[in-house]
Design a protein around this motif. Structure first.
Motif, PDB file in Angstrom:
ATOM      1  N   ARG A  80       0.704  -1.313   0.182  1.00 46.03           N
ATOM      2  CA  ARG A  80      -0.011  -0.053  -0.131  1.00 46.03           C
ATOM      3  C   ARG A  80       0.674   1.238  -0.034  1.00 46.03           C
ATOM      4  O   ARG A  80       0.545   2.072  -0.940  1.00 46.03           O
ATOM      5  N   GLU A  81       1.695   1.336   0.813  1.00 46.77           N
ATOM      6  CA  GLU A  81       2.734   2.470   1.056  1.00 46.77           C
ATOM      7  C   GLU A  81       3.274   2.779  -0.189  1.00 46.77           C
ATOM      8  O   GLU A  81       3.477   3.946  -0.812  1.00 46.77           O
ATOM      9  N   TRP A  82       4.017   1.645  -0.896  1.00 47.85           N
ATOM     10  CA  TRP A  82       4.968   1.883  -2.242  1.00 47.85           C
ATOM     11  C   TRP A  82       3.892   2.190  -3.277  1.00 47.85           C
ATOM     12  O   TRP A  82       4.323   3.016  -4.062  1.00 47.85           O
ATOM     13  N   ILE A  83       2.560   1.770  -3.372  1.00 44.09           N
ATOM     14  CA  ILE A  83       1.733   2.063  -4.400  1.00 44.09           C
ATOM     15  C   ILE A  83       1.209   3.673  -4.371  1.00 44.09           C
ATOM     16  O   ILE A  83       0.987   4.142  -5.213  1.00 44.09           O
ATOM     17  N   GLU A  84       1.129   4.208  -2.880  1.00 46.31           N
ATOM     18  CA  GLU A  84       0.746   5.561  -2.884  1.00 46.31           C
ATOM     19  C   GLU A  84       1.962   6.604  -3.397  1.00 46.31           C
ATOM     20  O   GLU A  84       1.805   7.572  -4.015  1.00 46.31           O
ATOM     21  N   ARG A  85       3.237   5.988  -3.228  1.00 48.02           N
ATOM     22  CA  ARG A  85       4.267   6.764  -3.740  1.00 48.02           C
ATOM     23  C   ARG A  85       4.276   6.497  -5.382  1.00 48.02           C
ATOM     24  O   ARG A  85       4.608   7.572  -6.119  1.00 48.02           O
ATOM     25  N   ALA A  86       3.760   5.468  -5.883  1.00 51.35           N
ATOM     26  CA  ALA A  86       3.928   5.145  -7.332  1.00 51.35           C
ATOM     27  C   ALA A  86       2.801   6.038  -7.850  1.00 51.35           C
ATOM     28  O   ALA A  86       2.886   6.425  -8.978  1.00 51.35           O
ATOM     29  N   ARG A  87       1.891   6.304  -7.111  1.00 50.04           N
ATOM     30  CA  ARG A  87       0.576   7.268  -7.563  1.00 50.04           C
ATOM     31  C   ARG A  87       0.968   8.539  -7.851  1.00 50.04           C
ATOM     32  O   ARG A  87       0.607   9.307  -8.819  1.00 50.04           O
ATOM     33  N   LYS A  88       2.052   8.930  -7.122  1.00 50.89           N
ATOM     34  CA  LYS A  88       2.428  10.269  -7.319  1.00 50.89           C
ATOM     35  C   LYS A  88       3.295  10.566  -8.598  1.00 50.89           C
ATOM     36  O   LYS A  88       3.207  11.416  -9.497  1.00 50.89           O
ATOM     37  N   TRP A  89       4.229   9.560  -8.872  1.00 53.66           N
ATOM     38  CA  TRP A  89       4.965   9.327 -10.023  1.00 53.66           C
ATOM     39  C   TRP A  89       3.902   9.185 -11.350  1.00 53.66           C
ATOM     40  O   TRP A  89       4.262   9.799 -12.169  1.00 53.66           O
ATOM     41  N   ARG A  90       2.971   8.454 -11.050  1.00 46.02           N
ATOM     42  CA  ARG A  90       2.010   8.212 -12.196  1.00 46.02           C
ATOM     43  C   ARG A  90       1.315   9.703 -12.706  1.00 46.02           C
ATOM     44  O   ARG A  90       1.526  10.232 -13.755  1.00 46.02           O
ATOM     45  N   LYS A  91       1.266  10.615 -11.672  1.00 45.35           N
ATOM     46  CA  LYS A  91       0.606  11.977 -11.880  1.00 45.35           C
ATOM     47  C   LYS A  91       1.738  12.857 -12.498  1.00 45.35           C
ATOM     48  O   LYS A  91       1.393  13.608 -13.514  1.00 45.35           O
ATOM     49  N   VAL A  92       2.945  12.716 -11.963  1.00 43.04           N
ATOM     50  CA  VAL A  92       3.981  13.441 -12.570  1.00 43.04           C
ATOM     51  C   VAL A  92       3.940  12.987 -14.357  1.00 43.04           C
ATOM     52  O   VAL A  92       4.669  14.147 -15.000  1.00 43.04           O
ATOM     53  N   LEU A  93       4.010  11.894 -14.870  1.00 39.60           N
ATOM     54  CA  LEU A  93       4.006  11.507 -16.045  1.00 39.60           C
ATOM     55  C   LEU A  93       2.822  11.795 -16.823  1.00 39.60           C
ATOM     56  O   LEU A  93       2.588  11.505 -18.058  1.00 39.60           O
TER      57      LEU A  93
END
Ligand SMILES: *Cc1c(COP(=O)(O)O)cnc(C)c1O
Length: 345
Positions: free
Chosen positions: A216-229
């Motif tokens: 869960r914690e890792w996916i939350e960080r990934a969500r931020k990178w998805r937004k960046v892209l």
């Protein structure tokens, strides 16, 4: 109508009528606000199927892999990749461009990594060396011919990586093909990895999308990178709805694609001018070489297309054919007939 058998890729699959209905009727909301119930349902379903805590819907497999590398690494890190992997060869240099990390290629056997080779590539901390933070594994391996990494091998690879403090990302674009071929749950193959990307839009036949899963914690960080892209989508439930059908209805039938690939390969291997290692045909991909005295790959692909059969020229003498839900057993027989015709001319 003239028959066209499209063996270029399983990405050419069209959505099923059930997918189109689900898309039309999908309940939607703004997914950047986390208010799209259909996207959330897909993410939860994907996480459950792969035995992870959480999922993240992404536009493509490439976006999923690149978001994963961004989330696992920092600038100047070293990332261990298989030398003919998609993430290394076919993502437009994304690891260097986006993460600022350095991919270090390790050759596998038909794309399958050997844990001992990975161990040998690991280096102790030293002022001359970049810190190595990630190992990427691809299952099934596309360029290797759709080859399968077993659960046992996956565990061994992850164990070597984890002992050295590396994270493990699984490029599981076709993880369900691997699971069906091995007769195991996809979650078993995903278990040893920290993150997994799989494609809804290949053999599973959804029109768009991939899912990245992890804790869960890792996916939350990934969500931020998805937004960046630029991957923060709004009423994406219209797309996710097809993905749900893909996961619920399209996995078991992959066995048909594997049987068709086998049939195709067994026919091709009998044709003079073709060399093909049947051992590499484990799922829905068939890769073979043409004798240079016969013709080159782009000529072969062009002439075969004139006979209604599309394939991929993936090297000067190398051809790839991929089976999928829009290719029937009869289509495979037709394709074999077309190649035999070329061989007779
Ligand atoms: C297709 C593929 C990808 C990328 O998926 P796209 O949706 O085409 O961006 C990544 N890895 C592997 C192994 C693939 O076959």
């Amino acid at each position: 109508m003239e028959r066209v058998v499209d063996l270029r890729s399983d990405t050419v699959t069209r959505p099923t009528p059930e997918m189109r209905r689900a898309m039309a009727e999908a309940e939607v909301g703004d997914d950047v606000y986390r208010e799209d119930p259909t996207v959330r349902r897909l993410e939860e379903l994907a996480a459950e199927k792969l035995g992870k805590e959480a999922g993240l819907f992404v536009t493509s497999g490439t976006m999923g892999n690149q978001v994963a590398v961004l989330t696992h690494t920092g600038r100047g890190d070293e990332v261990l990749v298989e030398s003919s992997s998609h993430i290394f060869l076919f993502e437009a240099g994304g690891i260097a461009l986006l993460s600022g990390a350095q991919p270090r290629p390790i050759p596998g056997r038909h794309g399958i990594l050997d844990p001992e080779e990975v161990r040998r590539a690991l280096r102790p901390p030293n002022i001359h060396y970049p810190p190595t933070s990630l190992l990427c594994v691809e299952n099934t391996h596309n360029r290797g011919g759709g080859t399968v990494t077993t659960v046992q091998r996956m565990r061994e690879l992850a164990s070597v990586a984890h002992q050295a403090g590396l994270a493990v990302h699984l490029d599981g674009a076709r993880i369900f093909n691997a699971a069906v071929a091995l007769g195991v749950e996809a979650a078993e193959l995903a278990g040893p990895a920290d993150s997994v990307m799989f494609c809804l839009s290949k053999g599973l036949a959804a029109p768009v999308g991939s899912v990245l899963v992890g804790d869960r914690e890792w996916i939350e960080r990934a969500r931020k990178w998805r937004k960046v892209l630029g991957g923060g989508l709004r009423q994406a439930g219209v797309l996710a709805a097809a993905g749900i059908v893909a996961l619920e209805k399209m996995v078991d039938r992959l066995a048909e694609d594997h049987a068709n690939a086998r049939l195709l390969a067994e026919g091709l291997v009998e044709i003079p001018g073709i060399s093909l290692d049947l051992d590499t045909v484990q799922t829905n991909i068939v890769i073979f070489d043409l004798d240079p005295s016969w013709m080159d790959a782009s000529t072969f692909a062009g002439r075969l297309a004139e006979l209604g059969v599309k394939c991929g020229a993936i090297g000067p003498q190398q051809i790839r054919m991929v089976t999928h839900k829009d290719v029937s057993r009869e289509d495979v027989q037709y394709a074999l007939g077309a190649v035999r015709r070329l061989a007779r001319e």
